[in-house]
Write a protein that holds these residues in place. Structure first.
Motif, PDB file in Angstrom:
ATOM      1  N   SER A  25       0.840  -1.195   0.000  1.00 17.68           N
ATOM      2  CA  SER A  25       0.000   0.000   0.000  1.00 17.68           C
ATOM      3  C   SER A  25       0.873   1.242   0.000  1.00 17.68           C
ATOM      4  N   ARG A  28      -4.144   0.666  -2.528  1.00 17.69           N
ATOM      5  CA  ARG A  28      -3.732  -0.678  -2.140  1.00 17.69           C
ATOM      6  C   ARG A  28      -3.436  -1.464  -3.408  1.00 17.69           C
ATOM      7  N   GLU A  60      -1.362  -8.076  -2.621  1.00 13.24           N
ATOM      8  CA  GLU A  60      -1.017  -8.403  -1.239  1.00 13.24           C
ATOM      9  C   GLU A  60       0.493  -8.383  -1.035  1.00 13.24           C
TER      10      GLU A  60
END
Length: 107
Positions: free
Chosen positions: A30, A39, A42
């Protein structure tokens, strides 16, 4: 990503293109863009994800002294368990070796 890693990423992408592998740059984590919080993928996701000769590939780009973060090691494990090819690459030559291993069926 610093200037040195950006240079390595550029050479890795060129090596992939030379051999006909398709990869895209993935922005993980992020960060702020202007006043907005954005964002990305992951944490731990490989820098480049794509395909070569029908195999899913994920390449984590590092400088000569760069080390994987724990989240990257965890992501690598999950990718490999799902059947993908994962490699930490530090140069175009590293990348060409990974692609050659795929060609030979070594991975």
């Amino acid at each position: 990503m610093g200037k040195a890693e950006n240079a390595v990423t550029k050479s890795v992408r060129q090596a992939c293109q030379l051999r006909g592998a398709m990869v895209v740059r993935v922005q993980a984590g992020s960060h702020m863009v202007g006043k907005h919080f954005v964002r990305g993928a992951e944490a731990g996701t490989a820098d480049l994800i794509g395909s070569y000769m029908g195999r899913a590939i994920a390449l984590e780009v590092k400088t000569a002294k760069g080390k994987q973060q724990p989240s990257q090691v965890e992501w690598e494990t999950q990718w490999k368990e799902a059947g993908g090819v994962y490699a930490v690459v530090r140069s175009a030559d590293d990348t060409l070796k990974v692609l050659a291993d795929i060609e030979m069926g070594a991975v």
